[in-house]
Design a protein around this motif. Sequence first.
Motif, PDB file in Angstrom:
ATOM      1  N   ARG A   3       0.835  -1.202   0.000  1.00  0.00           N
ATOM      2  CA  ARG A   3       0.000   0.000   0.000  1.00  0.00           C
ATOM      3  C   ARG A   3       0.874   1.258   0.000  1.00  0.00           C
ATOM      4  N   MET A   4       1.969   1.268   0.782  1.00  0.00           N
ATOM      5  CA  MET A   4       2.879   2.412   0.832  1.00  0.00           C
ATOM      6  C   MET A   4       4.302   1.909   0.652  1.00  0.00           C
ATOM      7  N   GLU A   5       4.988   2.481  -0.326  1.00  0.00           N
ATOM      8  CA  GLU A   5       6.369   2.072  -0.609  1.00  0.00           C
ATOM      9  C   GLU A   5       7.090   3.207  -1.328  1.00  0.00           C
ATOM     10  N   PHE A   6       8.417   3.228  -1.198  1.00  0.00           N
ATOM     11  CA  PHE A   6       9.262   4.195  -1.890  1.00  0.00           C
ATOM     12  C   PHE A   6      10.250   3.432  -2.764  1.00  0.00           C
ATOM     13  N   VAL A   7      10.404   3.893  -4.014  1.00  0.00           N
ATOM     14  CA  VAL A   7      11.300   3.248  -4.971  1.00  0.00           C
ATOM     15  C   VAL A   7      12.260   4.295  -5.505  1.00  0.00           C
ATOM     16  N   ASN A   8      13.555   3.999  -5.424  1.00  0.00           N
ATOM     17  CA  ASN A   8      14.572   4.886  -5.990  1.00  0.00           C
ATOM     18  C   ASN A   8      14.533   4.738  -7.507  1.00  0.00           C
ATOM     19  N   ILE A   9      14.197   5.823  -8.208  1.00  0.00           N
ATOM     20  CA  ILE A   9      14.106   5.783  -9.671  1.00  0.00           C
ATOM     21  C   ILE A   9      15.211   6.604 -10.337  1.00  0.00           C
ATOM     22  N   THR A  10      16.219   6.973  -9.574  1.00  0.00           N
ATOM     23  CA  THR A  10      17.296   7.821 -10.099  1.00  0.00           C
ATOM     24  C   THR A  10      17.949   7.210 -11.320  1.00  0.00           C
ATOM     25  N   ASP A  11      18.291   5.931 -11.285  1.00  0.00           N
ATOM     26  CA  ASP A  11      18.958   5.295 -12.429  1.00  0.00           C
ATOM     27  C   ASP A  11      18.099   5.346 -13.690  1.00  0.00           C
TER      28      ASP A  11
END
Length: 138
Positions: A15-23
Amino acid sequence: MKSLTRQLTFNLPARMEFVNITDQVEGAVSDSGVQEGLCLVNAMHITASVFINDDEPGLHRDYKRWLEELAPHDPKRYEHNRSGEDNGDAHHKRQIMGREVVVAITGGRLDFGPWEQIFYGEFDGRRAKRVLVKIIGE
């Protein structure tokens, strides 16, 4: 002027998550050929966010706890949920964390400060959502 538009798609089980999308964003900047310009990264859903901060797990846990304290997932709490939804909290969390970021491109690279990374924030997961990456410049 050069430009590139790319869409990223996320379908997170939580339901709640953070994903590093820098790459992924850096890859789009490289593909664009832009050396000097701007990169917009925009969550295309009203229960998701894009933000910049440090990629530190403790900070992410703090964000989750803080957001849940500010806008708890409690379907009976929000008038919005009277429409048949159960995600009133997700709309509030997105409002707090923001819709988009703009990063300068200098020398063909994202021009970050120390420790800065770009994150996708999901607040009502379990379905596909899009992020727009729009790059413009010379």
